[in-house]
Motif scaffolding. Structure first.
Motif, PDB file in Angstrom:
ATOM      1  N   ASP A  47       0.877  -1.142   0.028  1.00 10.72           N
ATOM      2  CA  ASP A  47       0.054  -0.012  -0.167  1.00 10.72           C
ATOM      3  C   ASP A  47       0.725   1.374  -0.148  1.00 10.72           C
ATOM      4  OD1 ASP A  47       0.658  -0.979   2.562  1.00 10.72           O
ATOM      5  OD2 ASP A  47      -0.419   0.478   3.474  1.00 10.72           O
ATOM      6  N   THR A  48       1.747   1.182   0.565  1.00  9.55           N
ATOM      7  CA  THR A  48       2.759   2.457   0.676  1.00  9.55           C
ATOM      8  C   THR A  48       3.523   2.665  -0.892  1.00  9.55           C
ATOM      9  OG1 THR A  48       4.919   0.949   1.310  1.00  9.55           O
ATOM     10  CG2 THR A  48       3.510   1.788   2.990  1.00  9.55           C
ATOM     11  N   TYR A  49       3.245   1.713  -1.740  1.00 10.99           N
ATOM     12  CA  TYR A  49       3.882   2.011  -2.889  1.00 10.99           C
ATOM     13  C   TYR A  49       2.638   2.499  -3.947  1.00 10.99           C
ATOM     14  CZ  TYR A  49       7.655  -0.538  -1.057  1.00 10.99           C
ATOM     15  OH  TYR A  49       8.918  -0.713  -0.212  1.00 10.99           O
ATOM     16  N   PHE A  50       1.716   2.692  -3.467  1.00 12.40           N
ATOM     17  CA  PHE A  50       0.457   3.180  -4.303  1.00 12.40           C
ATOM     18  C   PHE A  50       0.208   4.654  -3.871  1.00 12.40           C
ATOM     19  CE2 PHE A  50      -4.341   2.720  -4.827  1.00 12.40           C
ATOM     20  CZ  PHE A  50      -4.167   3.642  -6.129  1.00 12.40           C
ATOM     21  N   GLY A  51       0.698   5.649  -4.609  1.00 12.04           N
ATOM     22  CA  GLY A  51       0.543   7.048  -4.420  1.00 12.04           C
ATOM     23  C   GLY A  51      -0.643   7.865  -4.701  1.00 12.04           C
ATOM     24  N   HIS A  52      -1.097   7.448  -5.929  1.00 14.20           N
ATOM     25  CA  HIS A  52      -1.922   8.377  -6.496  1.00 14.20           C
ATOM     26  C   HIS A  52      -3.486   7.651  -6.384  1.00 14.20           C
ATOM     27  CE1 HIS A  52      -2.473   5.090  -9.569  1.00 14.20           C
ATOM     28  NE2 HIS A  52      -1.105   5.221  -9.654  1.00 14.20           N
ATOM     29  N   ALA A  53      -4.481   8.636  -6.661  1.00 18.40           N
ATOM     30  CA  ALA A  53      -5.834   8.161  -6.615  1.00 18.40           C
ATOM     31  C   ALA A  53      -6.085   6.839  -7.234  1.00 18.40           C
ATOM     32  CB  ALA A  53      -6.667   9.412  -7.092  1.00 18.40           C
ATOM     33  N   LEU A  54      -7.121   6.357  -7.181  1.00 19.00           N
ATOM     34  CA  LEU A  54      -7.505   4.876  -7.762  1.00 19.00           C
ATOM     35  C   LEU A  54      -8.310   5.008  -9.145  1.00 19.00           C
ATOM     36  CD1 LEU A  54      -8.326   1.934  -7.692  1.00 19.00           C
ATOM     37  CD2 LEU A  54     -10.535   2.613  -6.789  1.00 19.00           C
ATOM     38  N   GLY A  55      -8.716   6.465  -9.361  1.00 20.42           N
ATOM     39  CA  GLY A  55      -9.381   6.766 -10.839  1.00 20.42           C
ATOM     40  C   GLY A  55      -9.893   8.209 -10.985  1.00 20.42           C
ATOM     41  N   HIS A  56     -10.624   8.251 -11.908  1.00 18.34           N
ATOM     42  CA  HIS A  56     -11.024   9.439 -12.294  1.00 18.34           C
ATOM     43  C   HIS A  56     -12.270   9.425 -13.185  1.00 18.34           C
ATOM     44  CE1 HIS A  56      -8.715   9.128 -16.256  1.00 18.34           C
ATOM     45  NE2 HIS A  56      -7.828   8.976 -15.504  1.00 18.34           N
ATOM     46  N   GLY A  57     -12.920  10.531 -13.522  1.00 13.16           N
ATOM     47  CA  GLY A  57     -14.027  10.511 -14.586  1.00 13.16           C
ATOM     48  C   GLY A  57     -13.390  10.567 -15.972  1.00 13.16           C
ATOM     49  N   LEU A  58     -14.175  10.252 -16.895  1.00 13.68           N
ATOM     50  CA  LEU A  58     -13.666  10.384 -18.455  1.00 13.68           C
ATOM     51  C   LEU A  58     -14.720  10.721 -19.315  1.00 13.68           C
ATOM     52  CD1 LEU A  58     -11.025   8.906 -19.707  1.00 13.68           C
ATOM     53  CD2 LEU A  58     -12.211   6.776 -20.109  1.00 13.68           C
ATOM     54  N   GLY A  59     -14.319  11.421 -20.225  1.00  8.83           N
ATOM     55  CA  GLY A  59     -15.350  11.839 -21.014  1.00  8.83           C
ATOM     56  C   GLY A  59     -14.790  12.635 -22.269  1.00  8.83           C
ATOM     57  N   LEU A  60     -15.276  13.923 -22.633  1.00  8.94           N
ATOM     58  CA  LEU A  60     -14.576  14.955 -23.586  1.00  8.94           C
ATOM     59  C   LEU A  60     -13.189  15.362 -23.117  1.00  8.94           C
ATOM     60  CD1 LEU A  60     -17.412  17.094 -24.398  1.00  8.94           C
ATOM     61  CD2 LEU A  60     -16.252  15.670 -26.229  1.00  8.94           C
ATOM     62  N   ASP A  61     -12.739  15.284 -21.708  1.00  7.98           N
ATOM     63  CA  ASP A  61     -11.499  15.412 -21.151  1.00  7.98           C
ATOM     64  C   ASP A  61     -11.240  14.220 -20.495  1.00  7.98           C
ATOM     65  OD1 ASP A  61     -11.088  18.246 -21.394  1.00  7.98           O
ATOM     66  OD2 ASP A  61     -12.323  18.525 -19.983  1.00  7.98           O
ATOM     67  N   VAL A  62      -9.824  13.867 -20.707  1.00  4.02           N
ATOM     68  CA  VAL A  62      -9.324  12.640 -20.145  1.00  4.02           C
ATOM     69  C   VAL A  62      -9.269  12.552 -18.630  1.00  4.02           C
ATOM     70  CG1 VAL A  62      -6.788  13.264 -19.864  1.00  4.02           C
ATOM     71  CG2 VAL A  62      -7.590  10.775 -20.611  1.00  4.02           C
ATOM     72  N   HIS A  63      -9.202  13.554 -17.785  1.00  2.00           N
ATOM     73  CA  HIS A  63      -9.573  13.767 -16.504  1.00  2.00           C
ATOM     74  C   HIS A  63     -10.639  14.529 -16.233  1.00  2.00           C
ATOM     75  CE1 HIS A  63      -5.114  12.208 -16.318  1.00  2.00           C
ATOM     76  NE2 HIS A  63      -5.543  11.667 -15.477  1.00  2.00           N
ATOM     77  N   GLU A  64     -11.766  13.910 -15.635  1.00  2.00           N
ATOM     78  CA  GLU A  64     -13.038  14.477 -15.269  1.00  2.00           C
ATOM     79  C   GLU A  64     -13.440  14.122 -13.872  1.00  2.00           C
ATOM     80  OE1 GLU A  64     -15.095  14.948 -19.713  1.00  2.00           O
ATOM     81  OE2 GLU A  64     -16.287  13.810 -18.233  1.00  2.00           O
ATOM     82  N   THR A  65     -14.462  14.685 -13.317  1.00  2.00           N
ATOM     83  CA  THR A  65     -14.980  14.348 -12.090  1.00  2.00           C
ATOM     84  C   THR A  65     -15.981  13.487 -12.690  1.00  2.00           C
ATOM     85  OG1 THR A  65     -16.592  16.009 -12.405  1.00  2.00           O
ATOM     86  CG2 THR A  65     -14.998  16.644 -10.951  1.00  2.00           C
ATOM     87  N   PRO A  66     -16.165  12.263 -11.539  1.00  2.00           N
ATOM     88  CA  PRO A  66     -15.631  12.331 -10.076  1.00  2.00           C
ATOM     89  C   PRO A  66     -14.339  11.639 -10.315  1.00  2.00           C
ATOM     90  CG  PRO A  66     -17.198  10.411 -10.224  1.00  2.00           C
ATOM     91  CD  PRO A  66     -17.204  11.308 -11.763  1.00  2.00           C
ATOM     92  N   VAL A  67     -13.546  12.159  -9.213  1.00  2.00           N
ATOM     93  CA  VAL A  67     -12.198  11.729  -8.598  1.00  2.00           C
ATOM     94  C   VAL A  67     -12.340  10.587  -7.608  1.00  2.00           C
ATOM     95  CG1 VAL A  67     -10.125  12.310  -7.785  1.00  2.00           C
ATOM     96  CG2 VAL A  67     -11.156  13.877  -9.116  1.00  2.00           C
TER      97      VAL A  67
END
Length: 368
Positions: free
Chosen positions: A293-313
């Motif tokens: 778990d200490t080697y996992f530093g970012h969020a699990l995922g994000h929304g996807l659509g017209l932008d590659v990073h959208e809400t929800p996070v």
């Protein structure tokens, strides 16, 4: 007066504008100036690089420059079209009296720079400026059948290219070369283009979460991490897979197998009403069983659509509950500096009674 032009219709865009106007009424906003390119596209259909959409309670006006007059005439729906001359877009709006009667002008806080804010304040002296955050983005979260079709096509294109590129992963090939081939083949397979620059990393460099492909050449026994996305009709896919050229070590395989299990568990837990932070916590708890778990530093995922990073996070800080119709990525990863990194990422549709993984590319470890 705004030039008279025939307004082209779209039931889908009309519905989006109705939803936006309802939100504006709740906030006491007379008009919203939409400047973010993907939001302009979502609300009008316009795909050019220079255009604003002014949404009022009973009308919408798309202003762009003369380079896009013909294109805008073909694309813009549910809005009057205004072509600026040699003036700025804001001056064109002022010239036709577009803000007449609007005491409160709202704008997209996350897209308007300090310089642009100054221009708006100077140009529209009769309207009070009010920043809004995420008002269009919140409407974009739930995808319509037409949007889902484009997202599915974008996933299909990436999976086609992923299968094709495996035969190119041979000793001596460089990260840069594979990344270039991916971009070329995505377009050949029907994509508008990359959703983001492909991430292709070999060996110890796979521990760089968002590393940039370089001249580094592949050696037998090394891991390969590829994070690829494309756009189809503007909608993005985002898929990551990790491979091995040759046989995996026991340490690598153990880490991979554990990551695959927690990624599967997170995908299985996706459904309407589940808290985003719950999914993130579930993944970290699963990795903690093997001390990863200490080697996992970012969020699990994000929304996807017209932008590659959208809400929800999907992060530990999120207060959101998932809703049916959202597309989210599930992308846990573990990164051991100087050794290797592993990430498995799928694009998942949230449903009322569960979820559907739009990504179907195999998740089992592939030894090439």
């Amino acid at each position: 007066m705004t030039p008279k032009r025939k307004i082209l219709r779209s039931p889908e865009i009309a519905g989006r504008l109705r939803g936006l106007r309802a939100s504006l009424r709740e906030r006491g906003c007379d008009a919203l100036l939409v400047t973010k390119r993907t939001n302009v596209r979502y609300l009008s259909g316009f795909t050019g690089s220079n255009g604003w959409l002014l949404v009022k309670r009973h009308s919408a006006l798309l202003v762009t420059d003369s380079r896009y007059e013909e294109q805008a005439g073909d694309e813009v729906r549910e809005a009057t079209l205004l072509i600026a001359g040699q003036e700025r877009l804001s001056d064109a709006l002022l010239r036709v009296g577009a803000l007449k009667g609007a005491e409160a002008l709202c704008f997209e806080a996350e897209d308007v720079s300090v310089a642009l804010h100054g221009t708006l304040k100077k140009t529209f002296k009769g309207s009070a400026l009010h920043p809004l955050t995420g008002i269009v983005e919140s409407l974009r979260e739930k995808k319509s059948p037409l949007e889902l079709a484009s997202l599915r096509n974008a996933v299909d294109v990436v999976e086609t290219v992923l299968r094709d590129i495996l035969s190119d992963l041979r000793p001596g090939v460089s990260e840069q070369s594979i990344a270039a081939r991916i971009s070329y083949r995505l377009r050949e397979a029907g994509a508008d283009g990359d959703a983001f620059d492909p991430i292709v990393l070999f060996g110890p460099r796979t521990s760089l979460v968002h590393g940039t492909p370089g001249p580094h050449r592949l050696k037998r026994g090394q891991p390969i991490l590829m994070d690829i996305g494309c756009k189809v009709k503007g909608y993005c896919s985002d898929i990551t897979r990790t491979f091995i050229l040759g046989r995996a070590s026991k340490r690598f395989r153990a880490a991979y197998d554990q990551l695959q299990r927690v990624q599967q568990a997170a995908r299985d837990a996706v459904r309407e009403g589940v808290a985003a932070r719950t999914l993130d916590a579930l993944t970290r708890e699963g990795l903690a069983e093997s001390g990863m778990d200490t080697y996992f530093g970012h969020a699990l995922g994000h929304g996807l659509g017209l932008d590659v990073h959208e809400t929800p996070v999907l992060s530990s800080r999120s207060e959101r509950l998932l809703e049916a119709g959202q597309i989210v990525t599930i992308e846990p990863g573990v990164y051991f500096p100087g050794e290797f990194g592993i990430r498995i990422e799928d694009d998942v549709l949230v449903q009322r009674e569960g979820s559907e993984s739009i990504t179907r590319f195999p998740r089992e470890l592939m030894e090439l």
